[in-house]
Scaffold this active site. Sequence first.
Site, short mmCIF file in Angstrom:
data_model
loop_
_atom_site.label_atom_id
_atom_site.label_comp_id
_atom_site.label_asym_id
_atom_site.label_seq_id
_atom_site.Cartn_x
_atom_site.Cartn_y
_atom_site.Cartn_z
CE1 TYR A 17 -4.14 -2.05 0.13
CE2 TYR A 17 -2.80 -3.30 1.49
CZ TYR A 17 -3.98 -3.07 0.75
OH TYR A 17 -4.68 -4.13 0.77
CE1 TYR A 144 -7.59 -6.38 3.35
CE2 TYR A 144 -7.02 -7.80 5.17
CZ TYR A 144 -6.76 -7.29 3.89
OH TYR A 144 -5.87 -7.55 3.11
CG ASP A 245 -10.91 -14.10 7.57
OD1 ASP A 245 -9.66 -14.75 8.16
OD2 ASP A 245 -10.95 -13.28 6.79
CE LYS A 274 -3.10 -11.05 9.19
NZ LYS A 274 -2.05 -10.38 8.28
#
Length: 429
Positions: A17, A144, A245, A274
């Site tokens: 980003y 997200y 999620d 993660k």
Amino acid sequence: MTTDDLAFDQRHIWHPYTSMTSPLPVYPVVSAEGCELILSDGRRLVDGMSSWWAAIHGYNHPQLNAAMKSQIDAMSHVMFGGITHAPAIELCRKLVAMTPQPLECVFLADSGSVAVEVAMKMALQYWQAKGEARQRFLTFRNGYHGDTFGAMSVCDPDNSMHSLWKGYLPENLFAPAPQSRMDGEWDERDMVGFARLMAAHRHEIAAVIIEPIVQGAGGMRMYHPEWLKRIRKICDREGILLIADEIATGFGRTGKLFACEHAEIAPDILCLGKALTGGTMTLSATLTTREVAETISNGEAGCFMHGPTFMGNPLACAAANASLAILESGDWQQQVADIEVQLREQLAPARDAEMVADVRVLGAIGVVETTHPVNMAALQKFFVEQGVWIRPFGKLIYLMPPYIILPQQLQRLTAAVNRAVQDETFFCQ
């Protein structure tokens, strides 16, 4: 690391980003140990990010290092098609044992976004095998789920970093974001928007996909566990799959091993990533029930149509096995509980700052939401000068430190946040 190296980096290397024409400054890290990142000039920064939720045991952990060194001498990689190996079998056995029942079939993949893609493909292929044309997903605003195309299609199209792609992605269904807070009372009215969408589109919906308890990069919002109980009940009633999620929340971050445990529910499909390898290697896992797996396998294709090149990578699996072994020791529960107490106490003063809209804490997550977006470059520079590594974005300054962080290290992080919110020059107005 030379000035030429850094100049090359700014000219040629895209960071997450970040613009290629006006890149944000980068800070050269040469090593990391415990909860500290060591810069090329010798400065040591207390890490408040766990490298984006991942390095839960800190850096250079001897158990993780030993597991990977041992595995690399045997084989670092081998294809998973038609081949299996002990690290993958051990990992999947651990995951089946520790995740909520009845999850028992495991698909290993490369990253969190891919785990979500796999979950969505499972849901679509499940309904295809049952002969029903269900192709839409129901999810929350402010959610997200990743950066790949399928994952982006279940991120909030208006209030997320993926709003640019609105109109290019499949049109899914977005219920209002939960308003009943984790630390507040349950409000029955919170369910109205979700229930209306479910009633209107029940025959189109392949699955509900949510981030349990904590909405991550979509706003770091923490919502009431009653939501999960209600959604599970509705999905059961309607015969719709539920995807959880837990890429960000899995493996203890919220104070429970998995965030679903706050409501004592189990999804039909679970996404993990993660922290799976303790932040050492990229690896993810998507787990599902025997019923979902067998329905897919008995469909027209006769198999699940997905297979990444690096699926079941032995080196990553070895790292994951070592990370899960550390968690199995049980120390993480007290560590996370202690972090939560300290975050609540030491971030409380931020509530009084004019630039602060809200402060919220759960487990090893501390969030300061500001009234104005942060000036990323200026605030990042300030944090580095304070000897800490905190990566804010939008209107969020948040902490998610490694579980092994010492109280004095965490105090440096919270002190830096409290100082930052007192200075209006760090915010865009």
